[in-house]
Design a protein around this motif. Structure first.
Motif, PDB file in Angstrom:
ATOM      1  N   LEU A 140       0.865  -1.182   0.000  1.00 13.28           N
ATOM      2  CA  LEU A 140       0.000   0.000   0.000  1.00 13.28           C
ATOM      3  C   LEU A 140       0.896   1.225   0.000  1.00 13.28           C
ATOM      4  O   LEU A 140       1.558   1.506   1.002  1.00 13.28           O
ATOM      5  N   LEU A 141       0.957   1.919  -1.119  1.00 15.11           N
ATOM      6  CA  LEU A 141       1.814   3.096  -1.188  1.00 15.11           C
ATOM      7  C   LEU A 141       1.115   4.254  -0.483  1.00 15.11           C
ATOM      8  O   LEU A 141      -0.046   4.560  -0.763  1.00 15.11           O
ATOM      9  N   CYS A 142       1.829   4.868   0.464  1.00 11.60           N
ATOM     10  CA  CYS A 142       1.230   5.989   1.184  1.00 11.60           C
ATOM     11  C   CYS A 142       2.012   7.258   0.887  1.00 11.60           C
ATOM     12  O   CYS A 142       3.127   7.198   0.384  1.00 11.60           O
ATOM     13  N   LYS A 143       1.422   8.377   1.199  1.00 11.91           N
ATOM     14  CA  LYS A 143       2.147   9.633   1.001  1.00 11.91           C
ATOM     15  C   LYS A 143       3.227   9.729   2.068  1.00 11.91           C
ATOM     16  O   LYS A 143       2.992   9.397   3.231  1.00 11.91           O
ATOM     17  N   PRO A 144       4.419  10.173   1.706  1.00 18.54           N
ATOM     18  CA  PRO A 144       5.490  10.218   2.691  1.00 18.54           C
ATOM     19  C   PRO A 144       5.162  11.148   3.855  1.00 18.54           C
ATOM     20  O   PRO A 144       4.543  12.190   3.669  1.00 18.54           O
ATOM     21  N   GLY A 145       5.523  10.747   5.039  1.00 19.41           N
ATOM     22  CA  GLY A 145       5.325  11.592   6.214  1.00 19.41           C
ATOM     23  C   GLY A 145       3.959  11.458   6.845  1.00 19.41           C
ATOM     24  O   GLY A 145       3.594  12.215   7.739  1.00 19.41           O
ATOM     25  N   THR A 146       3.157  10.486   6.383  1.00 15.60           N
ATOM     26  CA  THR A 146       1.820  10.323   6.943  1.00 15.60           C
ATOM     27  C   THR A 146       1.701   9.042   7.765  1.00 15.60           C
ATOM     28  O   THR A 146       0.620   8.697   8.232  1.00 15.60           O
ATOM     29  N   GLU A 147       2.803   8.351   7.960  1.00 18.05           N
ATOM     30  CA  GLU A 147       2.761   7.037   8.614  1.00 18.05           C
ATOM     31  C   GLU A 147       2.248   7.108  10.045  1.00 18.05           C
ATOM     32  O   GLU A 147       1.553   6.209  10.513  1.00 18.05           O
ATOM     33  N   THR A 148       2.621   8.184  10.750  1.00 20.02           N
ATOM     34  CA  THR A 148       2.216   8.271  12.153  1.00 20.02           C
ATOM     35  C   THR A 148       0.710   8.537  12.264  1.00 20.02           C
ATOM     36  O   THR A 148       0.038   7.980  13.132  1.00 20.02           O
ATOM     37  N   VAL A 149       0.196   9.353  11.367  1.00 15.75           N
ATOM     38  CA  VAL A 149      -1.254   9.602  11.343  1.00 15.75           C
ATOM     39  C   VAL A 149      -1.994   8.284  11.142  1.00 15.75           C
ATOM     40  O   VAL A 149      -2.968   7.966  11.840  1.00 15.75           O
ATOM     41  N   LEU A 150      -1.451   7.474  10.221  1.00 18.29           N
ATOM     42  CA  LEU A 150      -2.074   6.176   9.951  1.00 18.29           C
ATOM     43  C   LEU A 150      -1.974   5.280  11.188  1.00 18.29           C
ATOM     44  O   LEU A 150      -2.936   4.595  11.547  1.00 18.29           O
ATOM     45  N   ALA A 151      -0.798   5.307  11.830  1.00 18.53           N
ATOM     46  CA  ALA A 151      -0.605   4.450  13.005  1.00 18.53           C
ATOM     47  C   ALA A 151      -1.624   4.790  14.094  1.00 18.53           C
ATOM     48  O   ALA A 151      -2.189   3.886  14.718  1.00 18.53           O
ATOM     49  N   LEU A 152      -1.885   6.071  14.298  1.00 17.83           N
ATOM     50  CA  LEU A 152      -2.852   6.464  15.338  1.00 17.83           C
ATOM     51  C   LEU A 152      -4.261   5.989  14.989  1.00 17.83           C
ATOM     52  O   LEU A 152      -4.992   5.497  15.850  1.00 17.83           O
ATOM     53  N   ALA A 153      -4.619   6.108  13.709  1.00 19.34           N
ATOM     54  CA  ALA A 153      -5.960   5.663  13.292  1.00 19.34           C
ATOM     55  C   ALA A 153      -6.093   4.158  13.478  1.00 19.34           C
ATOM     56  O   ALA A 153      -7.126   3.658  13.955  1.00 19.34           O
ATOM     57  N   LEU A 154      -5.042   3.425  13.118  1.00 21.42           N
ATOM     58  CA  LEU A 154      -5.066   1.967  13.294  1.00 21.42           C
ATOM     59  C   LEU A 154      -5.185   1.636  14.782  1.00 21.42           C
ATOM     60  O   LEU A 154      -5.929   0.740  15.177  1.00 21.42           O
ATOM     61  N   LEU A 155      -4.441   2.377  15.592  1.00 22.80           N
ATOM     62  CA  LEU A 155      -4.469   2.130  17.038  1.00 22.80           C
ATOM     63  C   LEU A 155      -5.876   2.321  17.582  1.00 22.80           C
ATOM     64  O   LEU A 155      -6.373   1.517  18.368  1.00 22.80           O
ATOM     65  N   LYS A 156      -6.526   3.387  17.105  1.00 22.13           N
ATOM     66  CA  LYS A 156      -7.878   3.666  17.600  1.00 22.13           C
ATOM     67  C   LYS A 156      -8.812   2.488  17.288  1.00 22.13           C
ATOM     68  O   LYS A 156      -9.538   2.010  18.151  1.00 22.13           O
ATOM     69  N   GLU A 157      -8.723   2.022  16.038  1.00 25.33           N
ATOM     70  CA  GLU A 157      -9.633   0.947  15.626  1.00 25.33           C
ATOM     71  C   GLU A 157      -9.312  -0.359  16.347  1.00 25.33           C
ATOM     72  O   GLU A 157     -10.207  -1.112  16.722  1.00 25.33           O
ATOM     73  N   LEU A 158      -7.997  -0.628  16.514  1.00 27.42           N
ATOM     74  CA  LEU A 158      -7.621  -1.916  17.085  1.00 27.42           C
ATOM     75  C   LEU A 158      -7.796  -1.958  18.600  1.00 27.42           C
ATOM     76  O   LEU A 158      -8.023  -3.017  19.178  1.00 27.42           O
ATOM     77  N   ALA A 159      -7.686  -0.780  19.232  1.00 27.19           N
ATOM     78  CA  ALA A 159      -7.818  -0.757  20.690  1.00 27.19           C
ATOM     79  C   ALA A 159      -9.260  -0.979  21.113  1.00 27.19           C
ATOM     80  O   ALA A 159      -9.523  -1.608  22.146  1.00 27.19           O
ATOM     81  N   ALA A 160     -10.173  -0.465  20.284  1.00 31.82           N
ATOM     82  CA  ALA A 160     -11.580  -0.583  20.641  1.00 31.82           C
ATOM     83  C   ALA A 160     -11.953  -2.064  20.712  1.00 31.82           C
ATOM     84  O   ALA A 160     -11.876  -2.789  19.728  1.00 31.82           O
ATOM     85  N   GLY A 161     -12.301  -2.505  21.888  1.00 33.05           N
ATOM     86  CA  GLY A 161     -12.747  -3.879  22.054  1.00 33.05           C
ATOM     87  C   GLY A 161     -11.639  -4.900  22.055  1.00 33.05           C
ATOM     88  O   GLY A 161     -11.890  -6.104  21.962  1.00 33.05           O
ATOM     89  N   SER A 162     -10.369  -4.447  22.136  1.00 31.73           N
ATOM     90  CA  SER A 162      -9.276  -5.419  22.136  1.00 31.73           C
ATOM     91  C   SER A 162      -9.284  -6.234  23.414  1.00 31.73           C
ATOM     92  O   SER A 162      -9.348  -5.692  24.514  1.00 31.73           O
ATOM     93  N   SER A 163      -9.202  -7.554  23.249  1.00 32.45           N
ATOM     94  CA  SER A 163      -9.244  -8.418  24.435  1.00 32.45           C
ATOM     95  C   SER A 163      -7.900  -8.428  25.154  1.00 32.45           C
ATOM     96  O   SER A 163      -7.787  -8.917  26.271  1.00 32.45           O
ATOM     97  N   ALA A 164      -6.865  -7.885  24.491  1.00 33.50           N
ATOM     98  CA  ALA A 164      -5.546  -7.891  25.135  1.00 33.50           C
ATOM     99  C   ALA A 164      -5.375  -6.740  26.114  1.00 33.50           C
ATOM    100  O   ALA A 164      -4.377  -6.682  26.812  1.00 33.50           O
TER     101      ALA A 164
END
Lengths: 194, 1019
Positions: free
Chosen positions: B259-283
């Motif tokens: 998945l090619l992303c725009k340079p310098g946007t990786e952290t924004v993506l990481a936070l969005a992923l974190l939000k989705e994955l944390a919700a309801g995470s059993s860990a």
């Protein structure tokens, strides 16, 4: 200077050197007794250098006839690597000194050897048997197959001056290999040309 | 045939005539060849204990530059000749990257310092010792500071003791690339100030947000191995690798989905992923969930998708897959695209892995690098400040890290060093930093000296000398101990560093051991102490996650073309640049050798009117840079890419090439303790200059790197020959060992007199050959050597190529000859591109295929050789007898795979380089064709051993050099006739095919296993 690595086991090495020293002394006594006995009887036959044979002048007048012939020292007593490596090797000077710390110190040739050893200067021998760089030859395989050194090197024990006995040409190699196919010799080119 | 003279007989007669004439015209001296006659031989004066000439000995060791892997150094006749991996080492398990192998060229570098230098002039050792003592006496008690590489264990102890005893100075450790940013992030998240050991073993899904873990990131050897394990098909299923990155790297090309992303946007993506994955995470506990939710409250997947340029649906599928994976791992972005958001990004990635349950198993804090060994670039910035203040009286530089090269010119390191009262360097090799010293004392290379490398808790590696020093010199630590003995008697009890190391080793690890000497020997033989904890604890969120940890996260820069700078897998921080193997190894994605280049999207470049090699200039962080462009289909528009490691100065002039990427850095240190660099907006201007880039090239095929895998033009046979094949996972039957669909190559019958399909007379009819009379000419009994290459596991990294150079004495030919297509690599990595039209863009994929001599059973090269220099031997090898070759090059012309290499010259080897040549390989001269023969010289020992024991060679007993170093295990080699062998099994795998066999019927001896691809619908 630090010995290479520490894999060499120091104690074992010491033990081996002591044993080797004792063995050498025994051998020396044996050899000198044997040698004197021989001299008293008759010296081994000497073979003349054939016309045109390659017999380069060596830095030390070393006689194989004396060592291997008269004194009957087995080839592999000095050429210890022959059975373990592709290269039979010329013995290290230390090997000469195992005997010549005691024997023949008054002779000129031995004086040169002792001096070289004391100065830690390697003696530059001229290779008599030399193969081109594109040939791979392995001493240990030929010895394991039971061949005598003399088969290729000629009657070394009768040579005052070492000369090249065999032509060391490919035809000469292949002929012998073909005769020994049943012993596992191979005539595939890749055997010698890797 | 009896009535006419055929071509070979004619040549034979001619040969006889020649010999006859020679015999008549000269005397009888037995010189039938010129060379080697009157050759001198110097035997040892004292033999080395246990050393037998030409019988290799291996020493387990490591070096400071080897990235924490274990080495086995092969020595022959007392000299080191080859770098091999330590098979017991937990990180590399016998594999090595191309750069790790090049340490041999470091040992024998022409830039090795042989004599002490004072103000640039050679002096004697005695004089150097005098000056050293003078300076130490004069400055005792003042500020004597030391700058070293990332040393640990007893090395760090000794240097720290030295610095603290001698005065008020400090020890500064520096390395251009390090993983210190994990320590700060781990401290915030788990309260652990340590760098975790990242272990991909057992994972079934890897999402990398940019980390190129298959080329030059972290413990690459272990990552590659575990990644390959993940990709193994088990009942029609295997793990997935998704790569998010701004520019296609080798890792991206190897991923199942890029998945090619725009340079310098990786952290924004990481936070969005974190939000989705944390919700309801059993860990996570309920409390932890609310903490994380609070941190990422403002993140939104839709916004992030827009910012990154990745479709939101893709991201949703990705999240879904991560949630359903058994043991997923998420890896961060590369530090040089993170700028000042490094710590936030690493915190987000740790939290994501926490949500996915990977802490402990994949992020192991029980085997972490402790805080005391973690390096921060702030230290060297402080040192520069001190130097500028004139606070440092004596600066001692330990060779290795080269800050004068790898620091931003804005820090003015060279000027600062000039302000130190006196500069002493202990170095093995000349570099930009060592050149600044007043007194240069030659140091032993790591392979000649004692040392220690300690990458993780429980992993302590010993470095032992593998050969006697090439010149009479002493290791730096021995100098320190001598100085200490005078200046502070009694502080160091030992006489030399070896004893110091030993005492330290016992103190740390052998306190309970009865026989310390035996323990020491055991450790040396093994290579150190390999007791890393298998897994760690699943730590709770007990750090200091204040509300502002993600406060500075935002997309970097404005719109426009952005420059990305990453570390080069070949040249690293520049230390490996002055090495021929690394210069001649083509960049995997672009095939460029010997030069720096700027990777630019082909469409963008073409529309600007640029061609490959046109120079463009741009300005970044106030530095003006001019670089030749390499037009690339895999590099997305809006991104230009450049890598580190070139642009060295003041060394062997052959390697002073290209542009130094570190010159573009600002010199600011980010919150992760590393020099910050963020994707910078650049405007490229054509200068009118041109550099001819030497790229990998196949004669007759043009620029093979631009040979598309698929094309619409069916009249072009390049597009229809299926050199690289892929297969959908769903097309494969579950078991993976059937024989359908895949190869066109039927099973060979055992003990066939000739390959069955062939006319017996196809080969030179040997029935009356005196060589074979009385013998049954049976082919393939008991051996037919074959190779199998799994394209699913090949990453295209090129370590096999370097291994081949090292093993077979391949000459490095230089840029001019590479540009003419005359590089001598017997094994090359072909890159193929495929273009798929998607809704709104063309998806470009890169595939790699290692290509070496295919040892054809029906070889086009053999039948055209007029001198029988190449023939099919009974063991299935396409043998090449170099001394029989007369150099017609017919074979190379007729080779369908273009794997034969011609010696256009007798290539000169540096005097130093001759030391590492392999004595088991034939010497080749000008006018001789050469090629891969599956490392035939390596069979010898195994064959001899088997012969002595009265058995056949066992499967796995012979490894080729390329197979040995491959971290992913993509290459298998063995006896096809042994039905239980791995290679036999793979050759009958349903994925197996033989390149060009169905088109040309060459019956190659190499099976390729098709690369497996997932169906659409995955992220």
């Amino acid at each position: 200077m630090e010995q290479l690595g520490d894999i060499s086991m120091k104690n074992t090495t010491k033990f081996v050197s002591v044993i080797a020293f004792l063995a050498t002394v025994c051998a020396l006594v044996g050899i000198s007794v044997m040698g004197q006995g021989k001299e008293a009887k008759e010296a081994a036959a000497t073979v003349e250098i054939p016309i045109g044979a390659y017999a380069p002048e060596q830095p030390i007048d070393y006689s194989h006839k004396l060592h291997a012939g008269d004194l009957e020292i087995p080839c592999q007593f000095c050429h210890t690597y022959a059975r373990r490596s592709r290269s039979a090797g010329i013995p290290a000077l230390e090997q000469c000194m195992q005997c010549h710390t005691l024997i023949g110190r008054d002779r000129d040739a031995i004086k040169d050897v002792v001096k070289a050893y004391e100065d830690k200067q390697a003696i530059e021998w001229v290779k008599v048997h030399d193969l081109p760089d594109f040939v791979y030859f392995d001493h240990s395989r030929h010895i394991k197959a039971g061949f005598e050194c003399q088969t290729c090197h000629g009657p070394v024990e009768q040579m005052e001056v070492l000369y090249r006995h065999a032509p060391l040409t490919m035809g000469w190699c292949v002929n012998c290999h073909r005769d020994n196919l049943d012993k596992g010799a191979s005539v595939d080119c890749l055997t010698c040309h890797k | 045939m009896a009535n006419k003279i055929n071509r070979r007989d004619f040549l034979g007669l001619m040969g006889l005539g020649g010999v006859g004439a020679a015999t008549l015209s000269c005397d009888l001296s037995p010189t039938d060849y010129e060379e080697g006659f009157d050759e001198k031989w110097k035997p040892w004066v004292d033999p080395i204990a246990g050393e037998v000439p030409y019988v290799p000995r291996y020493y387990a060791t490591t070096t400071s530059e080897s990235n924490g892997v274990g080495l086995w150094i092969k020595t022959i006749n007392g000299r080191a000749v080859k770098t091999e991996g330590n098979p017991e080492h937990p990180i590399n398990r016998g594999s090595l990257s191309a750069r790790q192998q090049s340490v041999m060229q470091g040992l024998y570098s022409p830039d090795r310092i042989r004599k002490p230098l004072y103000k640039g002039k050679p002096i004697t050792r005695a004089r150097a010792a005098e000056i050293l003592t003078e300076q130490m006496n004069a400055n005792k008690g003042k500020n004597i500071s030391a700058l070293t590489g990332p040393i640990g264990g007893s090395l760090a102890d000794l240097w720290t003791t030295f610095v603290s005893q001698m005065g008020s100075g400090s020890l500064v450790r520096y390395e251009a690339f390090h993983s210190g940013e994990w320590a700060g992030a781990s401290n915030k998240v788990f309260g652990q100030n340590a760098v975790p050991y990242i272990n991909l073993a057992g994972t079934d899904m890897i999402l990398s947000l940019g980390a190129r873990f298959l080329d030059d990131w972290g413990d690459g050897n272990a990552h590659e191995r575990n990644w390959a394990k993940m990709k193994e098909l088990d009942h029609g299923k295997r793990g997935r690798h998704v790569q998010v990155e701004p520019r296609t790297s080798v890792t991206g090309a190897a991923a199942d989905s890029l998945l090619l992303c725009k340079p310098g946007t990786e952290t924004v993506l990481a936070l969005a992923l974190l939000k989705e994955l944390a919700a309801g995470s059993s860990a996570l506990t309920a409390e932890e969930q609310s903490t994380v939710a609070g941190l990422v409250a403002s993140a939104s997947l839709d916004d992030a998708a827009k910012t990154c340029g990745i479709k939101v649906a893709k991201l949703r599928t990705l999240i879904d897959e991560l949630k359903h994976a058994k043991s997923p791992v998420v890896l961060p972005a590369e530090t040089t695209v993170l700028g000042h958001q490094s710590q936030a990004h690493h915190i987000a990635v740790l939290l994501i892995n926490k949500c996915l349950g990977g802490i402990g198993k994949h992020f192991n804090y029980s085997a972490a690098k402790p805080a005391k060994d973690v390096i921060s670039h702030r230290d060297i910035v402080d040192l520069v400040t001190q130097l500028n203040n004139g606070a440092v009286d004596v600066l001692i530089l330990r060779g290795g890290p080269n800050p004068a090269y790898s620091l931003s010119p804005k820090l003015k390191f060279k000027d600062a060093v000039g302000k130190a009262g006196f500069k002493i360097a202990f170095a093995d090799t000349m570099d930009e930093t060592v050149a600044l010293a007043d007194l240069v004392i030659p140091n032993l290379h790591d392979l000649e000296a004692w040392g220690e490398v300690n990458p993780y808790a429980g992993l302590d590696m010993l470095q032992q000398p593998v050969m006697r020093p090439r010149w009479d010199m002493m290791q730096a630590e021995d100098h320190l101990i001598q100085i200490l003995a005078q200046a502070a008697p009694g502080i160091v009890a030992q006489e030399n560093y070896r004893e110091y190391l030993k005492a330290s080793w016992f103190g740390r690890f052998a306190s309970g051991s009865a026989d310390q000497e035996a323990f020491w020997r055991y450790s040396l033989k093994k290579g150190g102490r390999f007791e890393m904890a298998e897994s760690g604890e699943n730590l709770p969120l007990s750090g200091d996650l204040g509300g502002d940890v993600f406060a500075n996260v935002q997309p970097m820069g404005s719109k426009g073309t952005k420059l990305i700078v990453l570390s080069s897998a070949r040249h690293g921080d520049g230390q490996a640049a002055p090495r021929g193997w690394m210069q001649e190894l083509p960049d995997p994605m672009n095939g460029v050798t010997w030069d720096s280049f700027l990777e630019v999207n082909r469409t963008y470049g073409t529309s600007a009117g640029w061609q490959i090699g046109d120079e463009v200039s741009f300005s970044v962080n106030g530095v003006e840079v001019t670089l030749p462009v390499m037009l690339s289909d895999t590099c997305p528009d809006g991104v230009v890419y450049f890598e580190t490691g070139m642009g060295r100065e003041g060394i062997d002039e052959r390697y002073c090439r290209g542009v130094n990427a570190f010159s573009m850095f600002t010199g600011e240190v980010n919150d992760g303790g590393r020099f910050a660099f963020e994707p910078a907006n650049v405007t490229l201007n054509k200068t009118g200059g041109r550099t001819k880039l030497a790229t990998l090239h196949i004669p007759g095929l043009g620029d093979q790197l631009n040979t598309p895998l698929t094309g619409t033009d069916k009249t072009d046979s390049r597009f229809t020959r299926d050199l690289f094949q892929t297969v959908g996972i769903s097309e494969l039957s579950g078991h993976g060992d059937g024989h359908h669909g895949g190869g066109h190559h039927g099973p060979l019958n055992k003990k066939v007199a000739f390959p069955e399909h062939q006319d017996k007379n196809f080969y030179y009819d040997r029935s009356e050959d005196p060589l074979v009379v009385g013998r049954s000419e049976t082919f393939y009994d008991p051996y037919k050597w074959e190779m199998a290459i799994d394209l699913d596991k090949c990453t295209g990294c090129g370590s096999c190529v370097t291994a081949c150079y090292a093993e077979n004495n391949l000459p490095v030919v230089g840029k001019d000859q590479v540009a003419k297509g005359r590089e001598m690599a017997w094994l090359r990595i072909n890159r193929y591109l495929s273009y798929t039209e998607e809704e709104d863009h063309t998806e470009v994929k890169a595939y790699f295929l290692p290509m070496m001599c295919q040892q054809c059973g029906n070889a086009p090269c053999e039948s055209v050789c007029p001198s029988l220099a190449t023939y099919h031997n009974k063991e299935g090898l396409n043998a090449m007898v170099y001394n029989r070759c007369v150099g017609t090059r017919y074979c190379a012309n007729n080779c369908s795979y273009k794997v034969r290499r011609f010696n256009w010259f007798t290539f000169d080897w540096d005097e130093d380089a001759k030391w590492y040549t392999n004595p088991d390989v034939t010497v080749r001269h000008k006018g001789v064709m050469e090629k891969c023969t599956f490392c035939v010289h390596r069979f010898r020992d195994a064959r001899n051993k088997a012969k002595d024991e009265g058995r056949e060679i066992r499967d796995g007993e012979v490894q080729t050099a390329c197979q040995q170093v491959c971290a992913t295990g993509a290459i298998s080699f063995g006896n096809y006739m042994d039905e239980s062998s791995e290679v036999h099994h793979l050759a009958h795998d349903q994925r197996a095919y033989r390149a060009l066999d169905s088109h040309l019927y060459t019956k190659p001896g190499v099976s390729y296993l098709k690369r497996t691809v997932f169906d659409k619908g995955h992220a």
